[in-house]
Scaffold this active site. Sequence first.
Site, PDB file in Angstrom:
ATOM      1  N   ASP A 175      -0.038  -7.908  -7.426  1.00  0.00           N
ATOM      2  CA  ASP A 175       1.946  -7.210  -7.239  1.00  0.00           C
ATOM      3  C   ASP A 175       2.571  -8.839  -6.603  1.00  0.00           C
ATOM      4  O   ASP A 175       2.118  -8.879  -5.568  1.00  0.00           O
ATOM      5  CB  ASP A 175       0.924  -5.871  -5.897  1.00  0.00           C
ATOM      6  CG  ASP A 175       2.687  -6.171  -5.437  1.00  0.00           C
ATOM      7  OD1 ASP A 175       4.044  -6.102  -5.648  1.00  0.00           O
ATOM      8  OD2 ASP A 175       2.643  -4.338  -5.134  1.00  0.00           O
ATOM      9  N   ILE A 187       5.109  -9.047  -5.658  1.00  0.00           N
ATOM     10  CA  ILE A 187       6.435  -9.312  -4.630  1.00  0.00           C
ATOM     11  C   ILE A 187       6.538  -8.142  -3.297  1.00  0.00           C
ATOM     12  O   ILE A 187       6.236  -6.790  -4.394  1.00  0.00           O
ATOM     13  CB  ILE A 187       7.592  -9.674  -4.168  1.00  0.00           C
ATOM     14  CG1 ILE A 187       7.499 -11.362  -4.197  1.00  0.00           C
ATOM     15  CG2 ILE A 187       8.302  -9.108  -2.969  1.00  0.00           C
ATOM     16  CD1 ILE A 187       9.462 -11.439  -4.838  1.00  0.00           C
ATOM     17  N   ASP A 188       4.853  -7.265  -2.670  1.00  0.00           N
ATOM     18  CA  ASP A 188       4.756  -5.532  -1.728  1.00  0.00           C
ATOM     19  C   ASP A 188       5.405  -6.183  -1.324  1.00  0.00           C
ATOM     20  O   ASP A 188       5.922  -6.427  -0.569  1.00  0.00           O
ATOM     21  CB  ASP A 188       3.564  -5.537  -1.833  1.00  0.00           C
ATOM     22  CG  ASP A 188       2.997  -4.566  -1.329  1.00  0.00           C
ATOM     23  OD1 ASP A 188       3.614  -3.463  -2.577  1.00  0.00           O
ATOM     24  OD2 ASP A 188       2.487  -4.055  -0.138  1.00  0.00           O
ATOM     25  N   THR A 198       9.383  -5.026  -1.659  1.00  0.00           N
ATOM     26  CA  THR A 198      10.245  -5.423  -2.354  1.00  0.00           C
ATOM     27  C   THR A 198      11.564  -5.318  -0.932  1.00  0.00           C
ATOM     28  O   THR A 198      11.938  -6.052  -1.309  1.00  0.00           O
ATOM     29  CB  THR A 198      10.304  -5.133  -3.571  1.00  0.00           C
ATOM     30  OG1 THR A 198       9.280  -5.187  -4.560  1.00  0.00           O
ATOM     31  CG2 THR A 198      11.400  -6.221  -4.098  1.00  0.00           C
ATOM     32  N   ASP A 242      -1.150  -2.519  -5.959  1.00  0.00           N
ATOM     33  CA  ASP A 242      -1.051  -2.132  -3.958  1.00  0.00           C
ATOM     34  C   ASP A 242      -2.243  -3.057  -3.829  1.00  0.00           C
ATOM     35  O   ASP A 242      -2.800  -3.130  -2.703  1.00  0.00           O
ATOM     36  CB  ASP A 242      -0.376  -1.848  -4.292  1.00  0.00           C
ATOM     37  CG  ASP A 242       0.960  -0.591  -4.356  1.00  0.00           C
ATOM     38  OD1 ASP A 242       1.690  -1.913  -4.250  1.00  0.00           O
ATOM     39  OD2 ASP A 242       1.165   0.010  -5.103  1.00  0.00           O
ATOM     40  N   ASP A 294      10.258 -11.391  -8.815  1.00  0.00           N
ATOM     41  CA  ASP A 294       9.284 -10.278  -9.248  1.00  0.00           C
ATOM     42  C   ASP A 294       8.390 -11.336  -9.940  1.00  0.00           C
ATOM     43  O   ASP A 294       6.948 -11.369 -10.443  1.00  0.00           O
ATOM     44  CB  ASP A 294       9.618  -9.222  -9.405  1.00  0.00           C
ATOM     45  CG  ASP A 294       9.119  -7.975  -7.606  1.00  0.00           C
ATOM     46  OD1 ASP A 294       8.073  -8.782  -7.153  1.00  0.00           O
ATOM     47  OD2 ASP A 294      10.222  -7.224  -7.600  1.00  0.00           O
ATOM     48  N   GLU A 311       2.651  -5.554 -12.351  1.00  0.00           N
ATOM     49  CA  GLU A 311       3.757  -4.669 -11.340  1.00  0.00           C
ATOM     50  C   GLU A 311       4.750  -4.424 -13.004  1.00  0.00           C
ATOM     51  O   GLU A 311       5.259  -3.196 -13.244  1.00  0.00           O
ATOM     52  CB  GLU A 311       4.548  -4.883 -10.499  1.00  0.00           C
ATOM     53  CG  GLU A 311       4.991  -3.250  -9.684  1.00  0.00           C
ATOM     54  CD  GLU A 311       5.422  -3.516  -8.726  1.00  0.00           C
ATOM     55  OE1 GLU A 311       5.237  -5.201  -7.450  1.00  0.00           O
ATOM     56  OE2 GLU A 311       6.461  -2.434  -7.952  1.00  0.00           O
TER      57      GLU A 311
HETATM   58  C1  2IP Z   1       5.542  -0.567  -2.824  1.00  0.00           C
HETATM   59  C2  2IP Z   1       5.417  -0.489  -0.895  1.00  0.00           C
HETATM   60  C3  2IP Z   1       6.162   0.074  -0.306  1.00  0.00           C
HETATM   61  C4  2IP Z   1       4.803   0.805  -0.245  1.00  0.00           C
HETATM   62  C5  2IP Z   1       5.014   1.630  -1.540  1.00  0.00           C
HETATM   63  C6  2IP Z   1       4.637   0.631  -2.624  1.00  0.00           C
HETATM   64  O1  2IP Z   1       5.822  -1.618  -3.699  1.00  0.00           O
HETATM   65  O2  2IP Z   1       5.015  -1.559  -0.596  1.00  0.00           O
HETATM   66  O3  2IP Z   1       6.439  -0.405   0.701  1.00  0.00           O
HETATM   67  O4  2IP Z   1       5.189   2.130   0.064  1.00  0.00           O
HETATM   68  O5  2IP Z   1       3.191   2.838  -1.568  1.00  0.00           O
HETATM   69  O6  2IP Z   1       4.201   0.906  -4.299  1.00  0.00           O
HETATM   70  P1  2IP Z   1       5.454   2.417   1.801  1.00  0.00           P
HETATM   71  O7  2IP Z   1       5.944   1.575   2.711  1.00  0.00           O
HETATM   72  O8  2IP Z   1       6.362   3.513   2.382  1.00  0.00           O
HETATM   73  O9  2IP Z   1       3.567   2.227   1.865  1.00  0.00           O
HETATM   74  P2  2IP Z   1       6.976  -2.774  -3.847  1.00  0.00           P
HETATM   75  O10 2IP Z   1       7.612  -2.975  -2.964  1.00  0.00           O
HETATM   76  O11 2IP Z   1       6.253  -3.771  -4.922  1.00  0.00           O
HETATM   77  O12 2IP Z   1       7.109  -1.357  -5.108  1.00  0.00           O
HETATM   78 CA    CA Z   2       3.612  -2.475  -4.119  1.00  0.00          CA
END
Ligand code: 2IP
Ligand code: CA
Length: 391
Positions: free
Chosen positions: A157, A159-160, A162, A312, A56, A81
């Site tokens: 962000d 790697i969203d 993760t 995000d 990340d 992040e």
């Molecule tokens: C997370 C990731 C999660 C999401 C959460 C994000 O970011 O996108 O999947 O939750 O909101 O903050 P959900 O899938 O329940 O919507 P990261 O992976 O960067 O921590």
């Molecule tokens: Ca994210």
Amino acid sequence: MKIHDLLRALISVSEKGANIARIIRSESSLLELLVQEKKGNQKNERFVQDFKTLADVLVQEVVRYDLKEKFPGLVDSICGEESNKFTNTLGDSVIVQIQDTPELTKRLLCQVLDDNETAASVLADVIHREVVAKEIGVIDDQLAVDLQVDDLGVWIDPIDSTAQYIQGDVGCEMDGLVKEGLQCVAVLIGVYLKSSGLPIMGVINQPFCRVVNDSWIGSTTWGVCFRDVRVNSLTSQTQPDSTSSNSQSPATEDLPKPTILISSSEDQHIQEVLSKKLNVRHVTGAGYKLLGVCMGRAVAYLLTKNTNFKWDCCGPHAVLLSLGGGIVKYEDFEDCVAFGQTSFQSIPQIKYHKPDDSTARGAKKWMNVGGIIAYSSENVLTQLAEVLQKS
Ligand code: 2IP
Ligand code: CA
């Protein structure tokens, strides 16, 4: 700096980030590090307890380094992040920053990677590899508009999703969306104006979009919404808005229910309310859900909880604005619905320049307090209000 200069830079740097994400999953020496969980004694004296944090941070720092090289005035306005400071149990710290040569970057990475030279060298090589931006082509003229560098802020962000990235499964597509899997992973970069807090430019890079000949191919979506400039990479592909009225349309009862995306952890009651009139789909990843709305695969993404963050939303928000949609706070919308309002134009868009809760600390400082509704057009808010009013 012109809009197209910054946009080109964002697209290429997001592609570099996506390359790093793909290479970590395809090089066995790196994948091994990514999926191993260090426990107990193994954690002692090490800087990187989990390689996923380093992955990340590296993507984030590459974005920061490359943007800073091209636009030195941006250096203090790029936020991500992750913290790039790694501390071991002995209290020693290493700041992970990209260095000016591959050799220097390799040496620094060796420190945090417990002298794993192979991994450090593969990573340093990809970090310093030149990536050429895909041409943004004929729309360049529209994007030859000046930007004031000192009014710009950047959210990354790296790697969203993760968790999906580590797990590495291939998601199974239904109506253009997967519930979970590598396809949900996204590199998100957004630019906002410090003066207004509003996003003006965003890139959503999906490093794992589809498999061709056993290799993952990525996909990049971008959008610009600055003054009267509204341009994006999607317009010709966007599906017609299923909520807009059209005399040629079939009778309402024959139309498929519009799709709304939610988190699997969403409040049960709201899920039941929405399900009466809408096709509710659980899809992983904040960025992936927002991309789904941008691409017209869903009309909205609704989140009632404080579980997503400025990084995000900033990039995808700019793409939505360029398409005529937006992102507002869920609680603001709920209040309007409670007062019987039928127009929602007065609800402010989510902003990115200051914390929603100024007393919060750490990552929570940048939480979107009060949830969000991301929508593809104003009509969607009207339709959602009707659904919520009847509940
Ligand atoms: C997370 C990731 C999660 C999401 C959460 C994000 O970011 O996108 O999947 O939750 O909101 O903050 P959900 O899938 O329940 O919507 P990261 O992976 O960067 O921590
Ligand atoms: Ca994210």
